[in-house]
Write an enzyme that holds these catalytic residues in place. Structure first.
Site, mmCIF file in Angstrom:
data_model
loop_
_atom_site.group_PDB
_atom_site.id
_atom_site.type_symbol
_atom_site.label_atom_id
_atom_site.label_comp_id
_atom_site.label_asym_id
_atom_site.label_seq_id
_atom_site.Cartn_x
_atom_site.Cartn_y
_atom_site.Cartn_z
ATOM 1 N N CYS A 112 -1.114 -8.422 -22.607
ATOM 2 C CA CYS A 112 -1.110 -7.587 -21.402
ATOM 3 C C CYS A 112 -0.286 -8.264 -20.320
ATOM 4 O O CYS A 112 -0.758 -9.075 -19.578
ATOM 5 C CB CYS A 112 -2.515 -7.272 -20.942
ATOM 6 S SG CYS A 112 -3.283 -8.415 -19.864
ATOM 7 N N HIS A 143 0.823 -1.214 0.000
ATOM 8 C CA HIS A 143 0.000 0.000 0.000
ATOM 9 C C HIS A 143 0.853 1.257 0.000
ATOM 10 O O HIS A 143 0.538 2.244 -0.678
ATOM 11 C CB HIS A 143 -0.912 0.004 1.229
ATOM 12 C CG HIS A 143 -2.080 -0.921 1.110
ATOM 13 N ND1 HIS A 143 -2.795 -1.350 2.196
ATOM 14 C CD2 HIS A 143 -2.659 -1.501 0.041
ATOM 15 C CE1 HIS A 143 -3.766 -2.148 1.792
ATOM 16 N NE2 HIS A 143 -3.701 -2.251 0.491
#
Length: 610
Positions: free
Chosen positions: A508, A192
């Site tokens: 991708c 995070h």
């Protein structure tokens, strides 16, 4: 004395400031209470909970205003923990039954939770331990009246130095200080703190052992978030060089964006579409700024993982997807259905998703969707409704068999019928695609034409499964490369099969922005590449300097080789021969000229030659 510390770059950029050391400030000690003091202690605990919630909500709201609601979701997990009845009840019971203070009751609960987290094998949930610890430490700090109070002179910039930081600490400290860098002992590029640092544009470096013992509070510190270097007490020459590097990269990116505007075509006219991989709605602006022609991959897992104690509602899904397609206007938006399982399992699912000996190959993604259809039906209903507002496309991950495709489409039809009965507004037929990341599916693409409209080849997992190599294993990085001839032949076969049955194809994975690989992908005739938004200007600029005919010849040579090492050497030699001064040399000359006043006369630094 100048010291150079080397770590891992987790957020790009160059920053400089005074070191603000953030050591752990909470030391809980046991205190014995009298029976008469128990209720007052429980009240004090509740007061600290309320104060902690208020703080986190203020931080979350500030983050939402600054970066958007998507990034603010990072704080929601911590807010949910403060309302967790199990934790709150256990702390109260400890205070009441053992006659101990709230700080120590929290400490005992934290130690018990730590033991439980240590028994968990998957990496994502181990990272979530930091949320639990940070919340408990915040409540303890409020009980004790201690929080970070860094002191700097007015106008001074700061570099935060800590063993580890919570996202909430980063937000709080950036509100108090002009933070120009972050240096940590513990953090991964997917943590995070790393995500937040990148979004806020703060250079950050991690994996520096015992960093608090190597830096003194108030020292001048330079952070190089490009190469993972931290310079403590830099010399005037180093300061000048890194200021030049900072301005150089800023100008280089601006020039790249300007120089690569317009369609992505090779010199001989072959078109390639460049799309963006994103995780938050707020990244749409950056994607379009960097020239993305659409969203090639929107990872929806975070909607589940942000609130691990409950499932997201259909309205929560719908709101996110609707905003996505509206922000991208007429551009395509590919939303991947939740690739949960493996290392991403919300705690609310523990009752039906037990630990597995090999979770990467276990009950995950479409396998889990077909087992717990009611959960994925909620997501699919939201997708169909949002598709009425724009070009939303549905991508199904980790498919191994045609049977799974058929079962998934049956589930999608059930959702359509439910929406019709309810009278909802929705698009019944958005394009549906399959993620090709399991080798078996790469051999079955020609059977998909009757069922789906496109495929997206996930090169990261496809390489991992084809070569039986853990992509996160540092000792096996030499194997985890996209140049193996067997892998390349598999890609060619899958793309040719897709073309034969009229399926669109997207690559991708990291291969899409790996410079030596790009000519191979162009030579394969891959029409679309999807990547992190920051890579789009550089890849567009490179493709505009290529010829499709040359790319084709390179591919043919690569497919005849026996070893990936030979392929890699051939590609690098070709790039060196055709771009002897560097692919971006014209831009680099312009950039270097504009920042030359920030560098030493006559010197050429290593970063100028990349």
């Amino acid at each position: 004395m100048t010291r150079i510390l080397r770590g891992v770059a987790i957020s790009p950029g160059v920053g400089r400031g005074k070191a603000v050391l953030l050591a752990a400030q909470v030391v809980a000690v046991p205190l014995r209470l009298s029976k008469e003091d128990v209720q007052e202690e429980i009240r004090r605990f509740q007061q600290a909970l309320t104060q902690s919630k208020k703080q986190l909500k203020e931080i979350r709201d500030h983050l939402a205003r600054m970066l958007g609601k998507g990034h603010a979701l990072i704080l929601d997990a911590q807010l949910h923990l403060l309302d967790d009845p199990g934790i709150v009840r256990t702390v109260r019971d400890r205070i009441a039954s053992q006659y101990i203070n709230a700080e120590w009751a929290l400490e005992l609960v934290l130690r018990e939770l730590h033991q439980k987290f240590q028994a968990i094998s998957d990496a994502y949930l181990q990272e979530r331990w930091s949320d639990v610890r940070d919340v408990v430490r915040r409540v303890q700090s409020n009980l004790m009246g201690t929080r970070h109070q860094p002191v700097l002179e007015p106008g001074e910039t700061a570099v935060l130095v800590a063993d580890e930081l919570a996202p909430s600490d980063v937000i709080e400290l950036t509100r108090q200080l002009q933070v120009r860098g972050i240096v940590l002992t513990q953090a991964s590029p997917t943590s995070h703190v790393a995500i937040l640092s990148r979004s806020m544009g703060i250079p950050a470096v991690a994996s520096i052992e015992n960093v608090l013992d190597q830096v003194t509070s108030g020292q001048d510190v330079l952070v190089d978030g490009y190469d993972g270097i931290v310079i403590v007490a830099p010399t005037p020459l180093q300061v000048r060089e890194y200021e030049g590097k900072r301005r150089y990269f800023q100008q280089h990116l601006r020039l790249l964006i300007e120089a690569s505007r317009g369609p992505t075509r090779t010199l001989d006219g072959y078109p390639v579409s460049l799309m963006a991989n994103i995780e938050f709605v707020e990244e749409c602006h950056r994607a379009t700024t960097y020239g993305a022609e659409g969203i090639g991959l929107f990872r929806s897992e975070y909607l589940y993982l942000k609130t691990p104690s409950r499932l997201p509602t259909e309205e929560e899904h719908y709101e996110v997807y609707r905003r996505l397609v509206e922000l991208m206007k007429s551009r395509p938006v590919v939303v991947r259905t939740a690739d949960l399982g493996a290392d991403k399992v919300p705690s609310v699912w523990r009752d039906f998703h037990s630990r597995e000996p090999n979770p990467a190959l276990g009950l995950r993604a479409v396998r889990l969707a077909l087992k717990k259809q009611e959960i994925w039906e909620t997501q699919l209903a939201a997708m169909l409704r949002a598709a009425a507002h724009g070009d939303l496309r549905i991508l199904v991950p980790f498919v191994a068999t045609v049977e799974e495709v058929i079962e998934f489409l049956d589930m999608l039809e059930d959702v359509r019928q439910r929406l019709r009965r309810s009278g909802a507004t929705f698009r019944p037929d958005p394009p549906v695609g399959v993620m090709v990341e399991i080798p078996a599916m790469a051999r079955l693409v020609h059977h998909l034409g009757d069922f789906v409209q496109f495929i997206s080849i996930g090169t990261n997992d496809l390489i991992q499964f084809m070569l039986a190599v853990d992509r996160d294993h540092e000792g096996l990085r030499y194997l985890y490369k996209p140049y193996n001839p067997a892998f390349l032949k598999t890609l060619v076969e899958a793309i040719e099969q897709a073309r034969a049955v009229g399926l669109d194809v997207t690559i991708c994975g990291e291969m899409a922005w790996d410079i030596p690989s790009v000519p191979l992908l162009v030579g394969m005739g891959c029409p679309t590449l999807s990547m992190g938004p920051q890579w789009i200007p550089a890849i567009r600029f490179f493709i505009q300097k290529l010829r499709y005919a040359d790319a084709r010849k390179l591919l043919e040579r690569a497919l005849e080789m026996r070893m990936g090492m030979e392929v890699e050497e051939m590609l690098l030699e070709w790039i060196q021969r055709h771009f002897p001064e560097g692919i971006y040399h014209p831009l680099l000359r312009a950039t270097t000229a504009e920042v030359s006043d920030a560098a030493s006369d006559g010197e050429t630094y290593e970063w100028e030659r990349h």
